[in-house]
Design a protein around this motif. Structure first.
Motif, short mmCIF file in Angstrom:
data_model
loop_
_atom_site.label_atom_id
_atom_site.label_comp_id
_atom_site.label_asym_id
_atom_site.label_seq_id
_atom_site.Cartn_x
_atom_site.Cartn_y
_atom_site.Cartn_z
N LEU A 283 0.84 -1.19 0.00
CA LEU A 283 0.00 0.00 0.00
C LEU A 283 0.88 1.24 0.00
N ASN A 284 0.52 2.21 -0.84
CA ASN A 284 1.12 3.54 -0.73
C ASN A 284 0.19 4.32 0.19
N LYS A 285 0.52 4.30 1.47
CA LYS A 285 -0.35 4.93 2.48
C LYS A 285 -0.43 6.44 2.26
N TYR B 21 -3.01 0.34 -3.91
CA TYR B 21 -2.29 -0.83 -3.43
C TYR B 21 -2.33 -1.92 -4.49
#
Length: 251
Positions: free
Chosen positions: A69-71, A231
């Motif tokens: 995930l790219n938070k 994500y």
């Protein structure tokens, strides 16, 4: 994992509904195993060998799920929270039903790489304090970050609670210019995961982090094509590297 398991349990695990909902699907003739309609939701099936179809869609069994995930900023690294949106809230039902959890945490205002999985063993290995899994962050820092800071981080700095950090590698990408209000742009690799560690390390040398993004964890690099909030599943190669990462134990 056992070779066989109940059909309703398997279908619930693969996201086709609750056991009662699956029982109804079976009763309606919507479930086939190896091309034949089944009438018993408790039938023992082998997910590795049997072809299981639900309303024409194949049930693909996975014991574990691994998501990169790219938070984004503004969400918390938790499975549930009474006030804020969590990283689990970003997931589609296809993945949420696996009950994944974040491996470690990023601050609410920090973005970047976060691994989500339901594989407790892998999570433990990555987070164990006896192992030093490197984590690299990109940061923008008020003021001019220089070689003196790099030497201080390489030697280890004392945080506000007295904790002495392990040696960290500071790479200065763009020196800042305080007179023009331009922040320094840096990459910092640390071997621990203390609370607010990157921010507190810069605080220890009299500077303030204004933007923070994690770009790698062990051998896992953040996919540059993932926008914040997006994500994807790990590739087989990424998972293998993560599982076989050469992490160093404390001597």
């Amino acid at each position: 994992m056992k070779a066989t398991q109940r059909l309703d349990k398997l279908l619930a695990h693969t996201g086709f509904g609750t056991r009662s909902e699956i029982k109804l699907l079976v009763k309606q003739g919507a479930v086939e195993v190896n091309g034949k309609q089944v009438k018993d939701s408790g039938l023992q099936v082998n997910p590795q060998k049997d072809v299981i179809m639900v309303e024409g869609k194949r049930a693909v069994y996975k014991e574990f799920v691994y998501l990169m995930l790219n938070k984004p900023q503004g969400v918390v690294s938790a499975t549930e929270d009474n006030r804020d949106r969590t990283v689990i809230d970003l997931l589609d039902d296809e993945y949420a039903h696996f009950a994944p959890f974040p491996v470690g945490r990023l601050d609410k205002d920090t973005e970047g790489l976060l691994l989500l999985t339901n594989d407790g063993k892998l999570a433990h290995n990555l987070l164990s304090p006896r192992k030093h899994v490197p984590k690299t962050y990109y940061a923008e820092v008020e003021g001019a970050v220089g070689e003196e800071d790099a030497r201080a981080f390489a030697a280890g700095v004392a945080l506000d609670d007295g904790y002495e950090t392990m040696p960290a590698k500071l790479n200065i990408l763009v020196p800042g210019d305080p007179l023009l209000g331009k922040p320094s742009k840096i990459e910092l690799t640390i071997m621990e995961g203390k609370f607010h560690q990157v921010k507190r390390m810069f605080q220890a040398v009299g500077k303030k982090v204004v933007f923070l993004k994690r770009i790698s964890m062990g051998n896992l690099l953040l996919d540059e094509y993932l926008s914040p909030g997006e994500y994807r599943e790990l590739t087989e190669a990424e998972l293998a590297e993560l599982q076989q990462a050469d992490v160093t134990k404390k001597g």
